[in-house]
Scaffold this active site. Structure first.
Site, PDB file in Angstrom:
ATOM      1  N   ASP A  29       0.866  -1.490   0.064  1.00 17.79           N
ATOM      2  CA  ASP A  29      -0.063   0.289  -0.141  1.00 17.79           C
ATOM      3  C   ASP A  29       1.351   0.712  -0.242  1.00 17.79           C
ATOM      4  O   ASP A  29       2.514   0.716   0.642  1.00 17.79           O
ATOM      5  CB  ASP A  29      -1.124  -0.286   0.818  1.00 17.79           C
TER       6      ASP A  29
ATOM      7  N   ASP B  62      -1.376  -0.654   6.224  1.00 22.28           N
ATOM      8  CA  ASP B  62      -1.761  -0.168   7.902  1.00 22.28           C
ATOM      9  C   ASP B  62      -3.134   0.221   8.136  1.00 22.28           C
ATOM     10  O   ASP B  62      -3.760  -0.065   9.083  1.00 22.28           O
ATOM     11  CB  ASP B  62      -0.686   1.484   7.408  1.00 22.28           C
TER      12      ASP B  62
ATOM     13  N   ASP C 258      -6.799  -1.124   3.868  1.00 25.03           N
ATOM     14  CA  ASP C 258      -6.236  -2.398   3.379  1.00 25.03           C
ATOM     15  C   ASP C 258      -6.531  -3.662   4.238  1.00 25.03           C
ATOM     16  O   ASP C 258      -5.734  -4.734   4.090  1.00 25.03           O
ATOM     17  CB  ASP C 258      -4.462  -2.581   3.834  1.00 25.03           C
TER      18      ASP C 258
HETATM   19  P1  ADP Z   1      -5.302   5.470   0.011  1.00 19.76           P
HETATM   20  O1  ADP Z   1      -4.837   4.065  -0.999  1.00 19.76           O
HETATM   21  O2  ADP Z   1      -4.214   6.577  -0.391  1.00 19.76           O
HETATM   22  O3  ADP Z   1      -5.024   5.205   1.261  1.00 19.76           O
HETATM   23  P2  ADP Z   1      -7.853   5.198  -0.372  1.00 19.76           P
HETATM   24  O4  ADP Z   1      -8.314   5.380  -0.974  1.00 19.76           O
HETATM   25  O5  ADP Z   1      -7.783   6.049   1.540  1.00 19.76           O
HETATM   26  O6  ADP Z   1      -6.036   6.282  -0.967  1.00 19.76           O
HETATM   27  O7  ADP Z   1      -7.671   7.279  -0.778  1.00 19.76           O
HETATM   28  C1  ADP Z   1      -7.980   7.527  -2.332  1.00 19.76           C
HETATM   29  C2  ADP Z   1      -8.174   8.754  -2.525  1.00 19.76           C
HETATM   30  O8  ADP Z   1      -9.389   9.406  -2.709  1.00 19.76           O
HETATM   31  C3  ADP Z   1      -7.197   9.970  -2.471  1.00 19.76           C
HETATM   32  O9  ADP Z   1      -5.903  10.470  -3.013  1.00 19.76           O
HETATM   33  C4  ADP Z   1      -8.299  11.414  -2.079  1.00 19.76           C
HETATM   34  O10 ADP Z   1      -8.079  11.952  -3.545  1.00 19.76           O
HETATM   35  C5  ADP Z   1      -9.191  11.166  -1.898  1.00 19.76           C
HETATM   36  N1  ADP Z   1      -9.091  11.201  -0.698  1.00 19.76           N
HETATM   37  C6  ADP Z   1     -10.178  10.411   0.189  1.00 19.76           C
HETATM   38  N2  ADP Z   1     -10.296  10.952   0.848  1.00 19.76           N
HETATM   39  C7  ADP Z   1     -10.342  11.852   1.100  1.00 19.76           C
HETATM   40  C8  ADP Z   1     -10.637  13.190   2.349  1.00 19.76           C
HETATM   41  N3  ADP Z   1     -11.368  13.343   3.724  1.00 19.76           N
HETATM   42  N4  ADP Z   1     -10.249  14.278   1.897  1.00 19.76           N
HETATM   43  C9  ADP Z   1      -9.904  14.391   0.699  1.00 19.76           C
HETATM   44  N5  ADP Z   1      -9.857  13.616  -0.196  1.00 19.76           N
HETATM   45  C10 ADP Z   1     -10.056  12.626   0.193  1.00 19.76           C
HETATM   46 MG    MG Z   2      -2.802   3.451   3.828  1.00 20.43          MG
END
Ligand code: ADP
Ligand code: MG
Length: 334
Positions: free
Chosen positions: A38, A279, A283
């Site tokens: 991740d 983490d 995930d």
């Molecule tokens: P990662 O695999 O990097 O943990 P996530 O699936 O949690 O990614 O989130 C993917 C994308 O969704 C982020 O890169 C962002 O663009 C958007 N995103 C998710 N939650 C938020 C939030 N609370 N505020 C702003 N953008 C968000």
């Molecule tokens: Mg992560």
């Protein structure tokens, strides 16, 4: 391996702060051929900071925009949310949390006079977090910001505030101008994740967020490759940022814009023995689906629950330590 060897192996792991859930897990790690990481909080530090911001087409000042953004993000658990809140707090002079070395603020268009007050901004209502996309809600603002004053009515009025990525804006029917797109392209090539802020139907700001790589990440990826493992990166973040990060780490296999379910599909689709290192809450299904799930220390309880290995020190070197230990215990060092 003898029971004694397994006990010794488990003990050595424990001395590195590596928790192994059973002899089976110790055994499986020596057969790993594919390892999926991740990005956020695993390869990166997971402490993102706003490092640049642009304002577009708005009467609102940067402070006001940040106040609105923070009103939503306080109701989100995403690591990006804390970056937004810290940056807003810094601008409002109320930040005591770490905010990182002075964000460079470059406004695309001129903001409103600094004299404008924030008092009339109320906490966001009906906040909705959309996994992998962003967050939206309603905030009461004065007529000069809502951009559609109600005749004869001076008081605050609810406007829809949307924060997130391109999918979020597409779902909400918010157009993205060329200026916004160009800016994001630039910042994403520099490994930033961009958060767009839409107010009453149009984008008023873009925040560029940086989450630095863990210092050991590159070395660990190289060492895994030397051991013959195929290293993959999966992330919910956008393709451009993901590729820029992968390039820094010399990772060739990238899967971006991956919702939690897609991470699981990717793991299940692996024909080789596969490890997942992650983490976050997001995930846990992938950690559980992998032959070997490895949760890194700063991780959430639910991730720790789902994993076979827990690296308490939050040091990626321990991924190597764990694999080497398994190989040593089961006599498969190559
Ligand atoms: P990662 O695999 O990097 O943990 P996530 O699936 O949690 O990614 O989130 C993917 C994308 O969704 C982020 O890169 C962002 O663009 C958007 N995103 C998710 N939650 C938020 C939030 N609370 N505020 C702003 N953008 C968000
Ligand atoms: Mg992560």
């Amino acid at each position: 391996a003898t029971p004694t060897a397994v006990m010794v192996g488990t003990g050595v792991a424990a001395s590195h702060g590596i928790l192994i859930k059973g002899a089976d897990a110790l055994e499986r790690a020596h057969r790993i051929r594919t390892i999926v990481f991740d990005k956020t909080g695993t390869l990166t530090r997971g402490k993102p900071v706003v490092t640049d911001v642009r304002l577009y087409d708005t009467q609102a000042s940067l402070k006001e925009v940040m106040h609105l953004a923070a009103a939503l993000e306080v109701q989100s658990e995403h690591p990006l949310a804390s970056a937004v809140i810290n940056f807003a707090a810094e601008g409002l002079g109320i930040g005591q949390q770490q905010v990182g070395g002075g964000a460079k603020v470059t406004a695309g268009t001129k903001g409103a006079p600094a004299a404008r007050r924030l008092d009339w901004v109320r906490p966001a209502k009906d906040v909705l977090s959309v996994a992998g996309k962003g967050v939206l809600g309603w905030v009461a603002v004065g007529p000069e910001i809502s951009r559609s004053p109600i005749k004869g009515k001076e008081g605050p009025r609810d406007v829809k505030v949307i924060l997130g990525n391109k999918q979020m804006m597409a779902d909400e029917g918010i157009p993205i101008s060329k200026a916004v797109d160009d800016y994001m392209r630039d910042m994403e090539a520099k490994c930033c994740t961009c958060v767009m802020v839409a107010l009453a139907g149009s984008i008023v700001a873009v925040l560029a967020v940086t989450d630095p790589l863990k210092p050991e990440a590159r070395g660990v990826v190289a060492a895994l490759a030397r051991r013959g493992l195929a290293v993959h990166l999966v992330t919910g973040d956008n393709w451009r940022t993901a590729r820029a990060i992968a390039e820094q780490l010399a990772i060739i296999n990238v899967c971006a814009e991956c919702l939690p379910g897609a991470k699981v599909d990717k793991i299940r689709g692996s024909k080789k023995v596969v490890a997942m290192v992650g983490d976050g809450v997001n995930d846990s299904p992938a950690l559980a689906a992998a032959d070997v799930g490895i949760a890194v220390g700063s991780g959430t309880d639910i991730a720790i629950e789902a994993a076979d290995y827990v690296l308490m020190r939050d040091d990626l070197e321990d991924v190597l330590v764990a694999i080497d230990l398994s190989r040593k215990t089961f006599n498969r060092i190559r």
